[in-house]
Every structure is written in C-alpha cells, then in structure tokens.
Design an enzyme around this catalytic site. Structure first.
Site, mmCIF file in Angstrom:
data_model
loop_
_atom_site.group_PDB
_atom_site.id
_atom_site.type_symbol
_atom_site.label_atom_id
_atom_site.label_comp_id
_atom_site.label_asym_id
_atom_site.label_seq_id
_atom_site.Cartn_x
_atom_site.Cartn_y
_atom_site.Cartn_z
ATOM 1 C CG HIS A 18 -6.943 3.540 -11.804
ATOM 2 N ND1 HIS A 18 -7.525 2.454 -12.420
ATOM 3 C CD2 HIS A 18 -7.752 3.844 -10.761
ATOM 4 C CE1 HIS A 18 -8.649 2.137 -11.781
ATOM 5 N NE2 HIS A 18 -8.793 2.957 -10.755
ATOM 6 C CG HIS A 20 -11.098 6.192 -7.596
ATOM 7 N ND1 HIS A 20 -12.223 5.867 -8.308
ATOM 8 C CD2 HIS A 20 -10.245 5.151 -7.740
ATOM 9 C CE1 HIS A 20 -12.070 4.661 -8.840
ATOM 10 N NE2 HIS A 20 -10.875 4.199 -8.513
ATOM 11 C CE LYS A 107 -12.161 1.184 -14.551
ATOM 12 N NZ LYS A 107 -11.486 1.556 -13.350
ATOM 13 C CG HIS A 145 -12.865 -3.188 -12.036
ATOM 14 N ND1 HIS A 145 -12.483 -2.464 -10.930
ATOM 15 C CD2 HIS A 145 -13.085 -4.457 -11.584
ATOM 16 C CE1 HIS A 145 -12.487 -3.254 -9.855
ATOM 17 N NE2 HIS A 145 -12.855 -4.472 -10.231
ATOM 18 C CG HIS A 183 -7.188 -1.848 -10.524
ATOM 19 N ND1 HIS A 183 -7.891 -2.892 -11.072
ATOM 20 C CD2 HIS A 183 -8.095 -0.871 -10.318
ATOM 21 C CE1 HIS A 183 -9.155 -2.560 -11.187
ATOM 22 N NE2 HIS A 183 -9.302 -1.325 -10.737
ATOM 23 C CG ASP A 256 -7.717 1.668 -7.642
ATOM 24 O OD1 ASP A 256 -8.599 2.509 -7.895
ATOM 25 O OD2 ASP A 256 -7.969 0.511 -7.263
HETATM 26 C C1 NCD Z 1 -12.462 2.070 -6.014
HETATM 27 C C2 NCD Z 1 -13.307 3.193 -5.416
HETATM 28 O O1 NCD Z 1 -13.409 3.259 -4.187
HETATM 29 O O2 NCD Z 1 -13.841 4.002 -6.170
HETATM 30 N N1 NCD Z 1 -12.218 1.071 -5.012
HETATM 31 C C3 NCD Z 1 -11.229 0.159 -5.011
HETATM 32 O O3 NCD Z 1 -11.221 -0.709 -4.124
HETATM 33 N N2 NCD Z 1 -10.271 0.174 -5.897
HETATM 34 C C4 NCD Z 1 -13.133 1.527 -7.223
HETATM 35 C C5 NCD Z 1 -12.230 0.667 -8.086
HETATM 36 O O4 NCD Z 1 -11.312 1.170 -8.722
HETATM 37 O O5 NCD Z 1 -12.426 -0.555 -8.138
HETATM 38 ZN ZN ZN Z 2 -10.080 2.455 -9.196
#
Ligand code: NCD
Ligand code: ZN
Length: 352
Positions: A18, A20, A107, A145, A183, A256
């Site tokens: 996971h 970003h 997702k 999520h 998460h 995450d």
């Molecule tokens: C994530 C993001 O910034 O893209 N933020 C977070 O607090 N985890 C989005 C997500 O996974 O919820």
């Molecule tokens: Zn995330």
C-alpha cells in the site's frame, strides 16, 4: 538468541502492499526511497484526477518507470498498478485491467473518506455490483479504505462501524471476493480479519504499530502524526502489534506512505498522511524488535502479501544492520520539503 544480540538481519526483499507515489516532481522525489528497500509496491490510484481506467493506469506506470530511470544504482523495482473504483466502474473495465497483466487490484475509497477521495463510491452494494462481480470472477483483490464517512460517527469509531455497516454485508454478498482491509488501526479490525471466513487479509502501517493517538498531541499539535485512519488508543496499537507479529499470513506490510509538502501538513487544515518510505523497514524492524519478534518480520514483510496476491516471492534480499540511525528533519520534495515520520528520532536499525 534474544533479539538484542542480533546485529544483522537478512531477509527476502520485502514488498509494500500500500503506497502513494503521487505524480510529477513529487513522484521523482519519493520513488527512489521505496525502490531502495522494496522489490514491488501496490501503487494507490488517488491522483487528481484519479486513475479509473486501465489506460490511465498503464500511462501512470510508464511515468513511474521514467522517474525510476532518473535514479542510478536502484535495484529492480516493479510497480503493481491499481484502479480507483467509482460508482460507474464497469465490469468490462475490470476485465481489461485484469487482462493487462499490470493492474493487480482495485481500490475502494468511500466518497470523502480521505485525501483525494471525492470521486469515490457513494453506495457500494447499490452501485458497484457489476464491478464487484467481475472482481470476484477474476480473483483480483478489492482494497478497502475501511472507514464510514457518516459525520455522525466519531472519527475514532469510523473503522469499527465500517465493519458492521459495509464490510460484513459486502463479504456476505460476494463471499469469493478477495478483500484487503487496508491500514487497519483497531483491535476490532484485527479481530475481524483474524476470525472472518473466506479470502481476507489486512495491511498494517508502521505508524499504527509504533504510535498511539497521544503522539498527535504530545506537547502541542503535531501534524506529521496525522493520517487517516487516525492513530487510535494504546489497546488498539497493542492489538495491531500482536496481529502483525503473530505469524498469521492474513497480516502483511503496507506502509501507506503518503507524502504531502511540509506547508500542507503544517497548516490550519493540514493534509492527512505520514511519509514513511524513506525508512520504512527500519521502522518496522523497530516495532518487531520491541515486541521481541524480529523472527516474524520476514513473513510479514516478504511472504504473506505475495501469497495473498498469488505472486512469487522475491529472490533477492535486504539486510538490516543494528546501527544507530537518526531520521532526517526533512528531505527535498520538488521546490519544497517533506518531513518524514518521526523526523529527528533515533532508531537502532539501518537498511542496507
Ligand atoms: C492518504 C493520502 O495522502 O493519499 N492519506 C492518509 O492519511 N493515509 C490517503 C489514504 O490512504 O487514506
Ligand atoms: Zn493510503
């Protein structure tokens, strides 16, 4: 041998299930951090606009490959792409994604639940039937999520309420659907995943293993500890640590890691997300060592996720050494900077 005597730990190279990576200059700034430690990562589709089609996912994958080429000396890294589920995702789009061989999951963001989720799903069972059926047929996981967005529900309870309102009905309607509860942050989430029937798993972040909600308020408001789902009470952290270190293959690593420029975190309405990609394995090793379970790190980080996704294990390795490592105060991020999780703190492990 007690964990304290272990000075070096070599494990099969781990994967991040996971992540970003963002796009453009942000992507350039962060992709090397992940690629240094992990062989593969599941790439979140919450760009602006979101990655909702296979075509967009393949184009995004190419931009990640291009960004990787800007860095020398990186080990081989494979981005595993995902699609962002909307009320209008068709069964055909799911089949196209699956057949591309590059998209590994879809997702689910409940609309408004987190960063860049405005295009998310408003009514999962009412609107997403064709997509869910197609996913179940292809054997492609739905990544969830797991928070309700009902403003009546306290922000600390949104995961627990999601289990009853969404997760159970979803899995009852599609019992063969592979689901990753992303998460997880609560004892309720960990127990649900441990005890539920059928194909279910969960990812766990380093911040939810290492910190409870006091970290957000220690000595003042600390925005770099703010992520969604938000950190919870100590009993929840303990339950997550127990789950992660239990050896149960339903629990695996997903950082995450979610970069936001410093100015957008240190803000009157700060963004949600912790940046952990810089030192993810050091953070996980610290959590596992504190639990006296360094021996279970490899399963969690390198085996369980691949097994759930039906992918082979990596063949190369990553070595962690016992060595004092101070997390930098910040790292460059385009023309601004990024504050890593636990900046300035000292850890006992350093990944090679
Ligand atoms: C994530 C993001 O910034 O893209 N933020 C977070 O607090 N985890 C989005 C997500 O996974 O919820
Ligand atoms: Zn995330």
């Amino acid at each position: 041998m007690s964990d304290q005597n272990i000075t070096e730990l070599t494990i099969t190279r781990p994967d991040d299930w996971h992540l970003h990576l963002r796009d453009g200059v942000a992507l350039q700034a962060v992709v090397g951090h992940t690629a240094r430690q992990f062989a593969r990562a599941i790439i979140m589709p919450n760009l602006r606009p979101p990655v909702t089609t296979t075509e967009q996912a393949l184009a995004y994958r190419q931009r990640i490959e291009d960004a990787l080429r800007q860095h020398d000396d990186l080990p081989l890294f494979t981005p595993l792409m995902t699609l962002y589920l909307t009320d209008n995702t068709s069964a055909d789009e799911i089949v196209r994604a699956h057949e591309s061989g590059q998209v590994y999951a879809v997702k689910l963001y409940p609309a408004g639940a987190t960063t860049n989720s405005d295009a998310g799903v408003t009514d999962l069972l009412g609107k997403c039937g064709p997509a869910l059926q197609a996913l179940e047929r292809c054997g492609m996981p739905l990544l969830v999520h797991g928070e309700v967005t009902d403003p009546e529900i306290d922000v600390f309870d949104r995961e627990a309420v999601f289990i009853d309102r969404v997760m159970r009905p979803l899995r009852q309607a599609y019992p063969g659907l592979k689901v990753v509860f992303e998460h997880i942050t609560t004892k309720d989430g960990a127990e649900y995943v441990r005890d539920a029937e059928g194909p279910i798993a969960a990812t766990i972040t380093p911040q939810h293993l290492l910190y409870n909600r006091n970290a957000i308020f220690q000595g003042g408001v600390r925005p770099h500890w703010y992520c969604l789902p938000i950190l919870k009470r100590e009993i929840h952290r303990q339950a997550l640590l127990d789950a992660a270190t239990s050896g149960n293959s339903r629990f695996f690593l997903g950082t995450d890691s979610a970069p936001h420029a410093r100015g957008l975190k240190e803000h009157a309405c700060g963004c949600a997300g912790c940046y952990s990609a810089l030192h993810a394995m050091e953070l996980y090793a610290t959590a596992f060592e504190r639990a006296g379970r360094l021996d279970r790190l490899e399963g969690f980080a390198s085996f369980h996720g691949a097994a759930f996704y039906g992918l082979p294990r990596n063949t190369d390795t990553l070595t962690l050494r016992r060595e004092s490592y101070t997390i930098p105060a910040d790292v460059p991020f385009g023309d601004t900077s990024l504050v890593p999780l636990a900046a300035g703190e000292s850890l006992d492990w350093r990944a090679e």
